[in-house]
Design an enzyme around this catalytic site. Structure first.
Site, PDB file in Angstrom:
ATOM      1  N   CYS A  97      22.772  -1.142 -27.200  1.00 45.67           N
ATOM      2  CA  CYS A  97      23.141  -2.177 -28.158  1.00 45.67           C
ATOM      3  C   CYS A  97      22.862  -3.572 -27.584  1.00 45.67           C
ATOM      4  O   CYS A  97      23.344  -3.906 -26.500  1.00 45.67           O
ATOM      5  CB  CYS A  97      24.614  -2.056 -28.527  1.00 45.67           C
ATOM      6  SG  CYS A  97      25.148  -3.259 -29.768  1.00 45.67           S
ATOM      7  N   GLN A 154      28.066   9.407 -31.670  1.00 46.73           N
ATOM      8  CA  GLN A 154      27.685   8.493 -30.604  1.00 46.73           C
ATOM      9  C   GLN A 154      28.878   7.653 -30.179  1.00 46.73           C
ATOM     10  O   GLN A 154      29.586   7.089 -31.018  1.00 46.73           O
ATOM     11  CB  GLN A 154      26.551   7.554 -31.012  1.00 46.73           C
ATOM     12  CG  GLN A 154      26.063   6.739 -29.808  1.00 46.73           C
ATOM     13  CD  GLN A 154      25.077   5.648 -30.142  1.00 46.73           C
ATOM     14  OE1 GLN A 154      25.435   4.677 -30.811  1.00 46.73           O
ATOM     15  NE2 GLN A 154      23.836   5.783 -29.686  1.00 46.73           N
TER      16      GLN A 154
END
Length: 392
Positions: free
Chosen positions: A117, A86
Site C-alpha cells: 500500500c 488480505q
C-alpha cells in the site's frame, strides 16, 4: 478486450497455479482493492470466470478488536469455494493474533499480507510499502504469520520498494520464501510511482529468478487477457494479479479463463455490447444491495463504478450523472431502460482505468531511511498506524 471469432486459433493452456494446498484452475488472482473487492464484486467476477478472489484489505488490529465493520468485511458468500482474506499490519504480535483468529474460526482458506500500500496515511507510520525497508521486522512478521496460519497458505504482496534508490523487492521476496510463505506477488512499481507510468515487468522477471521454490505472481498493467499472457511469457512468472483492469469489466476473468485455460468450463458469452454492459452493471448493483442488506446503501456504492462500466460507450453525461445519483434498483432499471444498444466500441473501452496520477514523494517517518533496522521508538509509532486505520 479481444473478442473470439470462429477463425481464432486455439489458445495454449497455461500451467495450473498451486498455492500451498490450493489448486487454481487458472493462474489469476483478483487484487484486493479498498471499497471494491467486497463480497458482491467477488461474486460477480466469479460468475464470469475462474481464479482466486481476495477480500478488501483488513486491518489486523481491527480484526483482533473485532471491529463491527471489519467482521462484516471478512465474511464470505457460500458460493465462494476458496475464501481469501488480505491483512494489513505493522506489529508481528498483532498480525499473528489476527491470523490465529481467522484460522481458529475457519474464516479463510488463504491469507495474504499487504506490504504494497502506497497511501500516505499508511506509509507515514512505516506501514504498507514502507515496511519491507526494515528487513528484520518484515521477516519477523511473515515468519510469525506463517506459523500462526498452520495449514492455511499465507502469501505476501509487495511493491518494488519505496523509490528507485530504495528497492526492497528482492530481499523481501527471498525473506518471505525463507519464512515459509506459499507465494509472493509483486506490483512492479515503487511506492513513489503510486499508479503512474508503466509497470516495470522486468522486476517481476528478476524476482522470479531470485525466488525459486514458491510461485511468483506479477501485478501491474494487466488490462486484457493478452497482457496477462505477455507478462507470463516475458517474465516467467507463475501467475498474474489483476487489479484496476477489471474495474467496470468483471468479465475480464472470463477472457482470462478462455486465454489461459481454454475449454475449462462453459462461461457466459461476452459480446460487450452496451446492453451486455448495462446488464452487468445492474447485476453488480443487485449484489451490492444484497451485501449491504440495504437498497439505498447498495445503490450508492455502485455509483463509483458508473464511469468504469460505460467507458467508451455512447452514454451521455446526463444519464451517467443520473445513474450516479440513483438510490433504488427500480430507479436504475428505469434509467438503463432508456439506453439503446451499441456494439463494442473497441479501443475506446480498452486500456487504463482507475487510479493513475503522477509520481509523488512517499511520506515516511522521520529518519526511516537511515537504517534498515527498527530504531528506538519506532515500534510505538508504527503501532499507531494500525489504530489510525482501524476498521478495515
Amino acid at each position: 478486450m479481444t473478442l473470439a471469432t470462429p477463425t481464432s486459433p486455439p489458445a495454449q493452456a497455461a500451467p495450473a497455479l498451486r498455492i500451498g494446498p490450493i489448486d487454481l484452475d487458472i493462474p489469476v488472482v483478483l487484487a484486493p482493492m479498498a471499497g471494491i473487492t467486497n463480497t458482491a464484486f467477488r461474486r460477480l467476477c466469479r460468475e464470469y470466470g475462474a481464479g482466486l478472489y481476495v477480500s478488501e484489505m483488513i486491518t489486523s488490529r481491527a480484526l483482533v478488536e473485532r471491529n463491527a465493520i471489519t467482521m462484516r468485511l471478512i465474511q464470505h458468500h457460500p458460493s465462494e469455494d476458496i475464501r481469501s482474506v488480505q491483512l494489513y499490519g505493522v506489529d508481528p504480535v498483532t498480525i499473528s493474533e489476527a491470523v490465529r483468529i481467522i484460522v481458529a474460526e475457519d474464516r479463510a482458506d488463504h491469507i495474504d499480507l499487504n506490504f504494497g500500500c502506497p497511501v500516505p496515511k499508511v506509509t507515514r507510520k512505516g506501514g504498507g510499502a514502507a515496511l519491507p525497508w526494515k528487513t528484520s521486522l518484515f521477516a519477523d512478521i511473515v515468519s510469525r504469520a506463517v506459523k500462526a496460519a498452520g495449514d492455511v497458505p499465507l502469501t505476501v504482496k509487495m511493491r518494488k520498494g519505496i523509490n528507485k534508490d530504495h528497492l526492497t523487492f528482492l530481499d523481501a521476496g527471498r525473506a518471505a520464501e525463507d519464512a515459509g510463505a506459499a507465494a509472493v506477488a509483486l506490483h512492479a512499481r515503487t511506492a513513489s510511482e503510486y499508479y503512474s507510468g508503466h509497470s516495470d515487468w522486468s522486476a517481476i522477471g528478476e524476482l522470479k529468478q531470485a525466488v525459486t521454490s514458491i510461485p511468483v505472481l506479477g501485478n501491474g498493467d494487466i488490462w486484457s487477457a493478452d497482457d496477462a499472457k505477455r507478462m507470463m511469457a516475458e517474465t516467467g512468472c507463475d501467475g498474474v494479479v489483476v487489479g484496476r483492469g477489471c474495474l467496470g469489466r468483471p468479465w475480464l476473468f472470463g477472457e482470462l479463463s478462455d486465454a489461459l485455460a481454454p475449454g475449462l468450463a462453459p462461461r457466459p458469452e461476452v459480446d460487450a455490447t452496451l446492453q451486455f454492459v448495462a446488464n452487468a452493471f445492474r447485476r453488480h448493483a443487485e449484489l451490492l444491495v444484497e451485501f449491504f442488506e440495504d437498497e439505498d446503501r447498495g445503490c450508492k456504492d455502485v455509483r463509483k463504478h458508473v464511469a468504469w462500466y460505460f467507458k467508451g460507450y455512447p452514454v451521455g453525461g446526463e444519464l451517467r450523472g443520473a445513474l450516479a445519483r440513483a438510490s433504488s434498483l427500480a430507479e436504475i432499471d428505469d434509467l438503463l431502460g432508456t439506453l439503446g444498444d451499441a456494439p463494442y466500441p473497441g479501443a475506446g473501452a480498452e486500456g487504463q482505468r482507475g487510479r493513475a496520477g503522477t509520481p509523488k514523494r512517499t511520506v515516511l517517518p522521520e529518519g526511516w531511511l537511515d537504517s534498515r533496522e527498527i530504531g528506538a521508538g519506532d515500534g510505538d509509532m508504527m503501532r499507531e498506524a494500525e489504530v489510525e486505520n482501524s476498521g478495515g
